[in-house]
Scaffold this active site. Sequence first.
Site, mmCIF file in Angstrom:
data_model
loop_
_atom_site.group_PDB
_atom_site.id
_atom_site.type_symbol
_atom_site.label_atom_id
_atom_site.label_comp_id
_atom_site.label_asym_id
_atom_site.label_seq_id
_atom_site.Cartn_x
_atom_site.Cartn_y
_atom_site.Cartn_z
ATOM 1 N N ASP A 133 -44.594 -29.684 -36.308
ATOM 2 C CA ASP A 133 -43.301 -29.656 -36.446
ATOM 3 C C ASP A 133 -43.053 -28.396 -37.406
ATOM 4 O O ASP A 133 -43.738 -27.912 -36.868
ATOM 5 C CB ASP A 133 -43.074 -31.209 -37.630
ATOM 6 C CG ASP A 133 -43.657 -30.551 -38.865
ATOM 7 O OD1 ASP A 133 -44.350 -29.392 -38.761
ATOM 8 O OD2 ASP A 133 -43.891 -31.698 -39.978
ATOM 9 N N ARG A 143 -37.492 -39.791 -44.757
ATOM 10 C CA ARG A 143 -38.065 -38.296 -45.619
ATOM 11 C C ARG A 143 -36.174 -37.663 -45.025
ATOM 12 O O ARG A 143 -36.030 -37.342 -43.865
ATOM 13 C CB ARG A 143 -38.943 -37.807 -44.854
ATOM 14 C CG ARG A 143 -38.770 -36.756 -45.708
ATOM 15 C CD ARG A 143 -40.314 -35.584 -45.195
ATOM 16 N NE ARG A 143 -40.554 -35.288 -43.690
ATOM 17 C CZ ARG A 143 -41.520 -34.749 -43.254
ATOM 18 N NH1 ARG A 143 -42.231 -33.990 -44.400
ATOM 19 N NH2 ARG A 143 -42.222 -34.514 -42.257
#
Length: 533
Positions: free
Chosen positions: A450, A166
């Site tokens: 996150d 990612r």
Amino acid sequence: MSQSTPAQGVEVLGAPVERGDEILTPEALDFVARLQRSFGARRDELLARRQQRRDEAARTGKLDFLSETRHIRESDWQVAEPPAALRDRRVEITGPTDRKMAINALNSGAKVWLADLEDANTPHWSNVVSGQVNLYDVIRKQIELHSNGKQYTLRDDVEHAVPLVRPRGWHFDERHILVDGKPAVGALVDFGLYFFHNAAEGLRRGTGPYFYLPKMESHLEARLWNDVFVQAQQDLGIPQGSVRATVLIETIPAAFEMEEILYELREHSAGLNAGRWDYLFSVIKTFRSAGSEFVLPDRNSVTMTAPFMRAYTELLVRTCHKRGAFAIGGMAAFIPNRRDPEVTEKALAKIHDDKRREANDGFDGSWVAHPDTVSVCREEFDAVLGDKPNQIDRKREDVSVGAADLLNTAETPGDKTIEGLRSAVDVGVRYIVSWLGGNGAAGIHNMMEDAATAEISRSQIWQWLHNDIVLADGQRVTKDLVRQVLGDTEKQLRAEEGFPTENLDRAVELFERVAVAEEFVDFLTLPAYEQID
């Protein structure tokens, strides 16, 4: 400090990183520069378009499916068949490209590892480069680590997870690499370095250059990625269609363009993912000034069964399976506590419930955040899939979702409370402290968090503050109240045994800035980036 490089027009400003010379080669940097020169200006135009659409949505309180792309939604087409390495994705584990966590993810028994260069990875220059070093070793099965008397290696008795990388979102620049005097687009740096070094080797080993694409807001942004893939494959002699990308539907504008996003990437598509926490942040951000019906209750009370979240996930499954694409479920952020069996039992029960719902809804797989929870997710998907690798053949034609369903935030149950405000400040500040310290995947209150967590926390406070919200106990949300809670939180954290306070002052200042400022900051990681390296 500038490092000399023979790549024409490229300047590397970051300090030397161990083995960085293996990644930042003249040839690799020249490849990144070609991507930047070809696509950097289009990226800038699409970011400007984002702002225009957000302004319109905030003004009208509306989004809708695009009339100009109706023919795509109504025509007959399918995405490319999945490669063998991606046909079974029932369990995916996420995490940063830290060396130890990479090895643990590969050994976890999950089918896929989301190798995160984005929200779970802070863009400290050392992380950007060392993450690429670690991925280089991952693809070649040569990654190992000796640390604190322990040895971490790839196990021979498990099937290693397939890495999907990612890169950073389109909004982020990498200020340590200049191309023709301007910072390169972070997404192109992350993608370009990984693709240059590993695409051919991955294909030789039976996998390939596979990606997760974050923060997308339109099919035009998907088209840009597709053009990047086409040029990259052509430049390096990689067969067209080798790249496969799963798009995170984690912004509400993208939820209205799911079919169009799949269509733009159809030769390179590996499906869509329900990026639930950033999606919640996007809903708040997009409609932050659009009226009281868009003001959500406490973050922890907004579950996946809320009507607008249920509509989004069911539409995603139907859309993907209609087009022969994978539908991948969202993050189970609960993590076990090996020192507290009661906490672990509750966490595992919540993950069971979450993954059972997703498997029964038709998802082909889902995410977990910790190796100890891989077996829980697998158990729930095994119960539905059996020996089948996926359930793409389950079309979910019973699902009918319109624009009003995706925007139905007013029916979200829950209260707006002082406890919710305190929790938002506490978690947000804790996470920013971790982020500034170089760790983007932080265990907080038995949850793996996150950047999305901090984004939800501060955006919800901004929305409450700027919509003059009165909490359940009668207190009005004001700047003074937010600052009072922030001060109390700072005192508690300074008194908390073992809490790292090195970056606490900066974290408190940053959180206050993005939570109470008159102008809403699109991403808190952008001003945070100014404070590192």
